[in-house]
Write an enzyme that holds these catalytic residues in place. Structure first.
Site, PDB file in Angstrom:
ATOM      1  N   LYS A  17       0.770  -1.291  -0.202  1.00  0.00           N
ATOM      2  CA  LYS A  17       0.039  -0.101  -0.086  1.00  0.00           C
ATOM      3  C   LYS A  17       1.035   1.216   0.046  1.00  0.00           C
ATOM      4  O   LYS A  17       1.807   1.386   0.815  1.00  0.00           O
ATOM      5  CB  LYS A  17      -0.761   0.064   1.362  1.00  0.00           C
ATOM      6  CG  LYS A  17      -1.828   0.837   1.170  1.00  0.00           C
ATOM      7  CD  LYS A  17      -3.237   0.375   0.105  1.00  0.00           C
ATOM      8  CE  LYS A  17      -4.757   0.847   0.434  1.00  0.00           C
ATOM      9  NZ  LYS A  17      -5.555   0.464  -0.400  1.00  0.00           N
ATOM     10  N   THR A  63      -4.512  -5.030   0.882  1.00  0.00           N
ATOM     11  CA  THR A  63      -3.751  -3.672   1.257  1.00  0.00           C
ATOM     12  C   THR A  63      -4.560  -2.734   2.040  1.00  0.00           C
ATOM     13  O   THR A  63      -4.099  -1.910   2.887  1.00  0.00           O
ATOM     14  CB  THR A  63      -3.613  -3.043  -0.158  1.00  0.00           C
ATOM     15  OG1 THR A  63      -4.759  -2.858  -0.941  1.00  0.00           O
ATOM     16  CG2 THR A  63      -2.519  -3.950  -0.938  1.00  0.00           C
ATOM     17  N   ARG A 182      31.226  32.585  -8.304  1.00  0.00           N
ATOM     18  CA  ARG A 182      29.724  32.149  -8.745  1.00  0.00           C
ATOM     19  C   ARG A 182      29.013  31.901  -7.801  1.00  0.00           C
ATOM     20  O   ARG A 182      29.347  31.708  -6.492  1.00  0.00           O
ATOM     21  CB  ARG A 182      29.788  30.935  -9.801  1.00  0.00           C
ATOM     22  CG  ARG A 182      30.436  29.680  -9.079  1.00  0.00           C
ATOM     23  CD  ARG A 182      30.256  28.697  -9.872  1.00  0.00           C
ATOM     24  NE  ARG A 182      30.485  27.408  -9.223  1.00  0.00           N
ATOM     25  CZ  ARG A 182      30.146  26.063  -9.865  1.00  0.00           C
ATOM     26  NH1 ARG A 182      29.891  26.148 -11.106  1.00  0.00           N
ATOM     27  NH2 ARG A 182      30.535  24.980  -9.163  1.00  0.00           N
ATOM     28  N   GLN A 238      31.376  18.749  -6.741  1.00  0.00           N
ATOM     29  CA  GLN A 238      31.997  17.383  -6.396  1.00  0.00           C
ATOM     30  C   GLN A 238      32.646  17.651  -5.102  1.00  0.00           C
ATOM     31  O   GLN A 238      32.685  16.712  -4.178  1.00  0.00           O
ATOM     32  CB  GLN A 238      32.788  16.933  -7.515  1.00  0.00           C
ATOM     33  CG  GLN A 238      31.976  16.363  -8.887  1.00  0.00           C
ATOM     34  CD  GLN A 238      31.566  17.334  -9.478  1.00  0.00           C
ATOM     35  OE1 GLN A 238      31.640  18.727  -9.410  1.00  0.00           O
ATOM     36  NE2 GLN A 238      31.321  17.075 -10.783  1.00  0.00           N
ATOM     37  N   HIS A 266      21.431  26.497 -11.292  1.00  0.00           N
ATOM     38  CA  HIS A 266      22.160  27.430 -11.806  1.00  0.00           C
ATOM     39  C   HIS A 266      21.746  28.783 -11.721  1.00  0.00           C
ATOM     40  O   HIS A 266      20.246  28.948 -11.895  1.00  0.00           O
ATOM     41  CB  HIS A 266      22.666  27.031 -13.250  1.00  0.00           C
ATOM     42  CG  HIS A 266      23.277  25.753 -13.866  1.00  0.00           C
ATOM     43  ND1 HIS A 266      24.283  25.412 -13.302  1.00  0.00           N
ATOM     44  CD2 HIS A 266      22.709  24.842 -14.510  1.00  0.00           C
ATOM     45  CE1 HIS A 266      24.695  24.392 -13.744  1.00  0.00           C
ATOM     46  NE2 HIS A 266      23.765  23.802 -14.307  1.00  0.00           N
TER      47      HIS A 266
END
Length: 317
Positions: A17, A63, A182, A238, A266
């Site tokens: 379920k 269920t 940035r 990263q 971005h």
């Protein structure tokens, strides 16, 4: 999944379920209320092949019964409970009550209701909806073998400086310039696995998992931003992802492994120009176009090698 050979063919099945929504309110004697809202997913691996092959439903756990079980088990929680402990309790019910069920997989997402503050004071029964969600997945086998994973979804973080990206592969299709300045923005999805392998190894401390969730989230955020004044430089998503994962494992010996997914949302520098006016708006680290389509996708996991060493360290801690 449950795996069977039928008529020379491989047959796999499970049933359950999804999206069973339940809210539980606890009312303390001092007048303060606490609320949680969970969306529960249940998946049972069970011996009910006859329902598929012979039209015999006698081994099926309906269920609808699963849905009702969620409500009953929520009612039985007389004291505040973590979402992980609730999932463990559900899994234990299904694997112990029903002979046919060999494994229960419980996934729950907790909606982030947060207590409101009025004039600096916590409200006794007022809440507002936050942003990131607490998640868990519990897998329990009838043998007692246990796997507990917790996580966070939708943890949106952004810093307006101390981020760059340079020195990457350049070829004839590369248009992105190198930069040491940035905006770095992402929406973190994290999941971490605990080393507990049986019900008896789960810490009995009330709200242990809730406290650990808050602790992990804080370490992730603190590592992303760095100190409040000077911050910390990020040479890539990263690199930041790795340091966040490493910080969690370094801080918490009771976490076996962690996986992080951090899309690069971005913020594009705005430079407007035309044939007649080459500098309508010239970017100066101040005006950006936010966009999340398309976005970079960065994902990695970090884990320990030996589970037994982690369990021993968790017991010592």
């Amino acid at each position: 999944m449950a795996d069977e050979m039928i008529d020379g063919l491989r047959f796999e099945q499970r049933h359950g379920k999804e999206r069973v929504r339940v809210a539980r309110v606890w009312r303390n004697e001092d007048g303060r209320h606490t609320i949680v809202e969970w969306s529960v997913g249940i998946s049972l691996l069970s011996d009910c092949v006859a329902a598929y092959v012979f039209d015999d439903n006698s081994d099926i756990v309906a269920t609808d019964t699963m849905k009702n079980t969620v409500f009953v088990k929520a009612k039985e929680c007389s004291e505040q409970i973590s979402v992980e402990d609730f999932a463990i309790g559900l899994a234990k019910h299904f694997t112990s009550v029903y002979q046919q069920v060999t494994t229960a997989i419980i996934k729950i997402v907790e909606k982030p209701w947060e207590r409101v503050y009025i004039d600096g004071q916590p409200h006794e029964h007022g809440f507002k909806l936050g942003s990131e969600k607490h998640t868990t997945e519990v897998i329990l086998k009838k043998s007692g073998a246990l796997q507990v994973t917790s996580g966070v979804e939708g943890l949106a973080v952004l810093k307006t400086t101390k981020s760059g990206f340079e020195g990457f592969i350049r070829d004839k299709y590369t248009a992105l310039p190198d930069t040491r300045e940035r905006i770095l923005a992402t929406e973190v999805t994290a999941s971490w696995r605990y080393p507990f392998e049986s019900l008896s190894s789960v810490p009995p401390k009330p709200l242990y998992f809730t406290e650990r969730y808050l602790d992990v989230k804080k370490v992730l955020v603190d590592t992303f931003f760095g100190p409040p004044k000077e911050g910390v430089y990020s040479p890539s998503v990263q690199s930041t992802l790795y340091h966040m994962a490493k910080a969690v494992l370094g801080r918490f010996p009771d976490i076996l492994s962690i996986r992080l997914k951090m899309p690069n949302l971005h913020f594009l520098p705005v430079n407007l120009s035309s044939k007649d006016n080459p500098a309508i708006v010239k970017f100066n680290d101040d005006v950006y176009l936010p966009t999340d389509e398309p976005h970079g996708s960065i994902e990695a996991s970090l884990g320990r090698f030996r589970i037994k060493d982690v369990e021993a360290a968790a017991q010592v801690g």
